[in-house]
Design an enzyme around this catalytic site. Structure first.
Site, PDB file in Angstrom:
ATOM      1  N   HIS A 162      63.815 179.155  50.379  1.00  0.00           N
ATOM      2  CA  HIS A 162      64.316 178.186  51.367  1.00  0.00           C
ATOM      3  C   HIS A 162      64.664 176.797  50.838  1.00  0.00           C
ATOM      4  O   HIS A 162      65.118 175.960  51.605  1.00  0.00           O
ATOM      5  CB  HIS A 162      63.335 178.086  52.542  1.00  0.00           C
ATOM      6  CG  HIS A 162      61.937 177.671  52.171  1.00  0.00           C
ATOM      7  ND1 HIS A 162      60.961 177.416  53.117  1.00  0.00           N
ATOM      8  CD2 HIS A 162      61.350 177.472  50.963  1.00  0.00           C
ATOM      9  CE1 HIS A 162      59.849 177.072  52.507  1.00  0.00           C
ATOM     10  NE2 HIS A 162      60.047 177.110  51.213  1.00  0.00           N
ATOM     11  N   HIS A 163      64.419 176.541  49.544  1.00  0.00           N
ATOM     12  CA  HIS A 163      64.771 175.216  48.995  1.00  0.00           C
ATOM     13  C   HIS A 163      66.070 175.220  48.188  1.00  0.00           C
ATOM     14  O   HIS A 163      66.468 174.176  47.657  1.00  0.00           O
ATOM     15  CB  HIS A 163      63.668 174.684  48.067  1.00  0.00           C
ATOM     16  CG  HIS A 163      62.322 174.568  48.717  1.00  0.00           C
ATOM     17  ND1 HIS A 163      62.107 173.873  49.888  1.00  0.00           N
ATOM     18  CD2 HIS A 163      61.105 175.059  48.346  1.00  0.00           C
ATOM     19  CE1 HIS A 163      60.815 173.952  50.210  1.00  0.00           C
ATOM     20  NE2 HIS A 163      60.194 174.666  49.293  1.00  0.00           N
ATOM     21  N   ALA A 164      66.722 176.362  48.046  1.00  0.00           N
ATOM     22  CA  ALA A 164      67.939 176.410  47.224  1.00  0.00           C
ATOM     23  C   ALA A 164      69.123 175.837  48.011  1.00  0.00           C
ATOM     24  O   ALA A 164      69.499 176.370  49.057  1.00  0.00           O
ATOM     25  CB  ALA A 164      68.237 177.835  46.791  1.00  0.00           C
TER      26      ALA A 164
END
Ligand SMILES: [Zn+2]
Length: 382
Positions: A139-141
């Site tokens: 979820h941080h890309a």
């Protein structure tokens, strides 16, 4: 395509080849978790029977990362894949840091895990009741940048595929870290409800995800953040989950819920400061599943390997509708029964309770979040 499932099976989408990758020798994110979760589910008989199916993904699909990421970022990721020295362009794209090291095969790793999530999305679009890719949930890309151990945003690729097939999608992220890059992708989009429950950005990466971040333009109200204070336990987490997450989902009425079910909220996680047990975690997922039977589950964070294995085995058993005969019994007081690596042993944690002034502080903070949700967000949800 209607939201109904026409195929009652739950699909375990495995790509066991992913388990062999290592980001760097001491990196806290160890892909071996995938292999271990698969093995634990197999040992407990959760991958056999008419209700479940295992899909093995051997190769990455060409063009999978182009669905979300920029050509410039992917050019850097490709250079890193061959084991090239870190260059300025890579650093500009978040590659070659301690968090997101470059390693041989990094492009393949990212593309293969995204392919597994995309395969899960296609199964759901085809009518499946549930699908789980344990090596997903990155979820941080960002479109143009790797961040927080994440190289490719398989979640956005998944949500876009579901949207394209006409399904109404809600995203629920219970990882200890804020789902920042997913929030960013749908911030102005009212067709996707994004909800992230996480440790507050005051004390944890990625330092955002505050309750005031509620969406933009037409998307106003369709992005919900539930920041948890350090020390948050099962009770307070479940209160917020019911009163905010479940309430918002009930109003939005998705066909499919995409879940990022990281287990780094657990008290034993070395990177975070929350105090959940896997009892609170699985109770939230059971509550979600009862109201929203179609769930596409992705992995996520979790840096205590044994916790990850047990948490995701419980998750899979719930999705597959296969009761685990070792279900934690209230009569036993939730006592941890021996070595859970042994088949037949209990997978549940001991309950963790917070008490006294600490609990009062956590409860007061939760009440304020619920009040604010009801006043400011609920009226915007249709
Ligand atoms: Zn996390």
């Amino acid at each position: 395509m209607s939201g109904r499932s026409s195929d009652a099976r739950a699909y375990f989408v495995a790509s066991r080849r992913l388990g062999a990758f290592r980001l760097s020798p001491d990196h806290p994110f160890n892909p071996e978790r995938v292999t271990r979760v698969y093995r634990m589910c197999e040992e407990r008989g959760l991958l056999a029977g008419s209700r479940v199916a295992v899909v093995e993904i051997e190769e990455a699909e060409s063009g999978v990362l182009e669905r979300f990421h920029t050509p410039e970022y992917l050019a850097s990721l490709r250079r890193a894949d061959g084991g090239a020295e870190v260059d300025v362009e890579m650093l500009h794209h978040g590659l070659g840091t301690a968090e997101n090291p470059v390693f041989k095969g990094v492009y393949d790793f990212a593309a293969l895990s995204a392919t597994a999530s995309l395969a899960a999305a296609r199964l759901m679009a085809g009518g499946a009741a549930a699908a789980f890719n344990p090596c997903g949930g990155f979820h941080h890309a960002h479109r143009d940048r790797a961040s927080g151990f994440c190289y490719a945003n398989d979640i956005a690729i998944t949500i876009d595929e579901l949207k394209r097939s006409g399904l109404r999608v809600a995203y629920v992220d219970v990882d200890a870290h804020h789902g920042d890059a997913v929030q960013e992708a749908y911030y102005a989009d009212p067709s996707v409800l994004t909800i992230s429950v996480h440790e507050t950005g005051k004390t944890l990466f990625p330092w955002g995800g505050f309750e005031r971040e509620t969406g933009r333009d037409a998307g106003m109200g369709y992005n919900i953040n539930v920041p948890l204070e350090p020390g948050c336990d099962d009770d307070v987490f479940l209160l917020l989950f019911r009163e905010i997450v479940m309430d918002a989902l009930g109003r939005f009425r998705p066909d499919v819920v995409v879940g990022q079910f990281g287990t780094d909220t657990f008290a034993t996680d070395p990177l975070t400061h929350l105090r959940l047990s896997n009892n609170g975690y699985i109770e939230a997922i059971e509550t979600l599943h009862a109201a929203h039977p179609r769930i596409l589950a992705l992995g996520g964070g979790g840096y205590n390997m044994h916790d990850v294995e047990r948490g995701w085995t419980l998750l899979w058993a719930e999705l597959a509708g296969v009761p685990l005969d070792d279900g934690y019994g209230g009569s036993l007081g939730g006592v941890f029964l021996g070595d859970s690596s042994l088949p037949g042993s209990n997978l549940r944690d001991m309950h963790v309770y917070t008490t006294g002034p600490e609990k009062d502080r956590l409860s007061a903070g939760a009440d304020e979040l619920i009040r604010r949700y009801r006043k400011e967000i609920r009226p915007l949800l249709h």
